[in-house]
Motif scaffolding. Sequence first.
Motif, short mmCIF file in Angstrom:
data_model
loop_
_atom_site.label_atom_id
_atom_site.label_comp_id
_atom_site.label_asym_id
_atom_site.label_seq_id
_atom_site.Cartn_x
_atom_site.Cartn_y
_atom_site.Cartn_z
N LEU A 14 0.84 -1.20 0.00
CA LEU A 14 0.00 0.00 0.00
C LEU A 14 0.87 1.25 0.00
O LEU A 14 1.74 1.39 0.86
CB LEU A 14 -0.92 0.02 1.23
CG LEU A 14 -1.94 -1.11 1.33
CD1 LEU A 14 -2.65 -1.06 2.69
CD2 LEU A 14 -2.95 -1.03 0.19
N GLN A 15 0.64 2.14 -0.94
CA GLN A 15 1.37 3.41 -0.98
C GLN A 15 0.86 4.35 0.10
O GLN A 15 1.58 5.24 0.56
CB GLN A 15 1.18 4.08 -2.36
CG GLN A 15 1.69 3.25 -3.51
CD GLN A 15 3.20 3.12 -3.53
OE1 GLN A 15 3.90 3.72 -2.71
NE2 GLN A 15 3.71 2.34 -4.47
N LYS A 46 0.75 8.24 4.40
CA LYS A 46 1.60 7.77 3.30
C LYS A 46 2.60 6.78 3.88
O LYS A 46 3.05 6.95 5.02
CB LYS A 46 2.32 8.98 2.70
CG LYS A 46 3.13 8.69 1.47
CD LYS A 46 3.73 10.00 0.95
CE LYS A 46 4.66 9.75 -0.22
NZ LYS A 46 5.21 11.03 -0.74
N LEU A 47 2.93 5.78 3.11
CA LEU A 47 3.91 4.78 3.56
C LEU A 47 5.19 5.47 4.02
O LEU A 47 5.75 6.31 3.30
CB LEU A 47 4.22 3.82 2.40
CG LEU A 47 5.19 2.68 2.71
CD1 LEU A 47 4.61 1.73 3.75
CD2 LEU A 47 5.55 1.92 1.44
N TRP A 97 -10.38 14.64 -3.11
CA TRP A 97 -9.49 13.50 -2.86
C TRP A 97 -8.30 13.53 -3.84
O TRP A 97 -7.18 13.21 -3.46
CB TRP A 97 -10.25 12.16 -2.98
CG TRP A 97 -11.04 11.80 -1.76
CD1 TRP A 97 -11.96 12.57 -1.12
CD2 TRP A 97 -11.00 10.56 -1.04
NE1 TRP A 97 -12.49 11.90 -0.05
CE2 TRP A 97 -11.92 10.66 0.02
CE3 TRP A 97 -10.27 9.38 -1.20
CZ2 TRP A 97 -12.14 9.62 0.92
CZ3 TRP A 97 -10.49 8.34 -0.29
CH2 TRP A 97 -11.41 8.46 0.76
N GLY A 98 -8.56 13.90 -5.05
CA GLY A 98 -7.48 13.99 -6.03
C GLY A 98 -6.44 15.01 -5.60
O GLY A 98 -5.22 14.78 -5.70
N PHE A 104 0.02 15.11 -1.13
CA PHE A 104 0.90 14.20 -0.39
C PHE A 104 1.83 13.43 -1.33
O PHE A 104 2.60 12.60 -0.87
CB PHE A 104 0.07 13.23 0.46
CG PHE A 104 -0.54 13.88 1.67
CD1 PHE A 104 0.17 13.90 2.87
CD2 PHE A 104 -1.78 14.48 1.62
CE1 PHE A 104 -0.37 14.51 4.00
CE2 PHE A 104 -2.32 15.09 2.74
CZ PHE A 104 -1.63 15.11 3.93
N ALA A 105 1.74 13.71 -2.62
CA ALA A 105 2.62 13.08 -3.61
C ALA A 105 2.62 11.56 -3.46
O ALA A 105 3.68 10.93 -3.36
CB ALA A 105 4.04 13.65 -3.50
N ILE A 106 1.42 10.99 -3.41
CA ILE A 106 1.31 9.53 -3.28
C ILE A 106 1.66 8.89 -4.63
O ILE A 106 1.03 9.21 -5.64
CB ILE A 106 -0.14 9.12 -2.89
CG1 ILE A 106 -0.68 9.95 -1.72
CG2 ILE A 106 -0.21 7.61 -2.62
CD1 ILE A 106 -0.04 9.70 -0.41
#
Lengths: 412, 412
Positions: A14-15, A46-47, A97-98, A104-106
């Motif tokens: 999961l990212q 975020k991870l 959400w986008g 957060f630069a996911i």
Amino acid sequence: MRSDIDGLMAKRELQAVIISGGEHPNTIRRYLSNGIDIHGGLVVKKLGEAPALIVGIMEIEEAQKTGLTVLTHNDFEYAQILKAAEGDANKATIIFWGKILEKFAIPAGKIGLYGTGDLHIIIERVKQLAAMYPQYEFVGETGMTLFDEAFVTKDADEIRIIREVAQKTSDVLQATWDFIGSHSADGETVVKADGSALTIGDVKRFVRRALLDVELEDTDMIFAQGRDGGFPHSRGESKDGLKLGQPIVFDLFPRQLGGGYFHDVTRTWCIGHAPEKVQKIYDTVMQAFKIAVDSYEEPGQPTKTMQEAVMTYFEEQGHPTGRSQPGTTVGYVHSLGHGVGLNIHERPSISHLAKEDVFQKGNFITIEPGLYYPEEGIGMRVEDSFIIDENGALVSITPFRKDLVLPLRGAQ
Amino acid sequence: MRSDIDGLMAKRELQAVIISGGEHPNTIRRYLSNGIDIHGGLVVKKLGEAPALIVGIMEIEEAQKTGLTVLTHNDFEYAQILKAAEGDANKATIIFWGKILEKFAIPAGKIGLYGTGDLHIIIERVKQLAAMYPQYEFVGETGMTLFDEAFVTKDADEIRIIREVAQKTSDVLQATWDFIGSHSADGETVVKADGSALTIGDVKRFVRRALLDVELEDTDMIFAQGRDGGFPHSRGESKDGLKLGQPIVFDLFPRQLGGGYFHDVTRTWCIGHAPEKVQKIYDTVMQAFKIAVDSYEEPGQPTKTMQEAVMTYFEEQGHPTGRSQPGTTVGYVHSLGHGVGLNIHERPSISHLAKEDVFQKGNFITIEPGLYYPEEGIGMRVEDSFIIDENGALVSITPFRKDLVLPLRGAQ
């Protein structure tokens, strides 16, 4: 525990995880927010990074108490998004959400969606998110989920709180024992000073107030007498007067006021005296409780071994169990215990059907054998909560007596 | 209202609705179960038929109190299903759902899934159900959902309960007013008999107990003084002592004990005296409240007209609003009101952005204008709950005074 989360995310590739769910009580959101559940808002983790909170502008003052990085709708220009979406809040949410994923630069990949909320909304939202952001795969999870795995073990800070809640709950049990014991009997009925029956409703009111006084809240206790106690989750009838010599199942599972850690304890009480048959079945349940505790050996042991030991004993004593008669509604009809935490029921499950669950250091679990024969007016359950401490020992944290007979010492 | 549900299902071409969500409090499940929320279980409602409850065997005694048809896992041979699924509860659940669809003879087509629960589970469950039962389309819903539409209007039974909760809540407000008023002041601080400060925590404890005494429960009231009150959802600091001459936002929104109908009311109090500036802003909020009520004409009127009337007034008085300055954090920062019921926030929304919402007979709504300037130590909100009665009249059901100044009549 909390420190496992990045590892658990990586295992699932999961990212990021996003916890949503609106204003419903949300234990995963609370867990990631250091114990404070904001009424609404998203947690984005975020991870490899710390979780962040995103809330409406009205929630900012409460949100900052979590110690997390807090962003508001204004940081994403939500008012403009909503305007551009012509007031369509659902369409605006997808765009919002986008913007969050962008901020957060996911990286492209899997995003885990967790939390408690409206099922009908998430079912459609996932479709819309997938259509709008094809670089991401939005996934949920069943079975032993990421947060089930995290919740299974508690860290030192959690254990400290859990022990406090345990002590307070035991104090309330003692106060309830004393409260009932201060009454007298008229024939077979427990009565108040004015001669009217002491009812289950009276006792529940006493308990709720006693809980509030120590900053705990009831979450629908069971106080079920005679036949009612024979149905494990029957709450009991508030209008019924307490009777002598009838077993009462008192299952108390309060939590910290406003949401937080639970405690879970059950006692079976017989007021004044216990008929021989009741005492005999109680002794059997108490022996099962002892067998359960004695069957614990060490971390790594499958939890089902404890349930199997109890089932074998009950079956030897002639009681049906969920193993000897699957689906039975009399005898021993439930599993032996479960994890507790921010939820009243967590993993591990202590069931003969639990294939993966093993005892671990940091577990906070219940052990609660019982026997149920409603048509004979009998229900019995005895439950303590335990932790498995840093040495791997199983330790009861419910320091309250297990006497069956609650004597009346009231006005003669 | 409940009697609309079949029509609302037909409009959406739903063959059935299934309410799931485990043991989380679940207002839709409660609504379909005649006000009783079983801790776990499914409600299945086939188009044109009465809802039925499906619960575990331990819940049967409570489930039967709903008056619904009750089936248990045993009626679907769940123990055998679980065995066939080799103990995999998730796999067993998918087969179990198939047996339910078969037993209720649900025709091929759309099935609406609703309820409150674990988002991560339903995301994956929907995929698994779709793969296993291709004759059905399992759908959720966003926007104005089926149950949002049903909840918008209350029937006579609901209104009766809602009025009872309103009266009890007003009684608790009166008791709280009297409780605070019984104290005295030491300088600018309200003090108890022992000379120590009367804190916000003390007041909240009093309120929670007073609610319990009338079978209501707090759901995290706001009692926020001075600067804190300037953030609309700040809960207030328990350790703070009450001060003279500072506006306190007291937003109380209890519900029936154990879950049920809410009431929602806010008062702004200034203890002892009100500074001129505070009184002036309070008068503006009270005038906005009057304008809101006076702007109501009849059922069918768009709710946004009421918010627009209030915004126009506030803007004329020089206060920013969410219309004149979208995203503003000072001035009038929220919508004017919302529906209430089994949830604290329901439709209709009384917002300038609510395009579809209209007033209807059977509405149970709040009207709650406010002004917020935290850096000036000012937050103000005044809120009553209203119903729109069978004659189409807007009627306040919060019979409690709206005085700003709460005088101390305590020991001299």
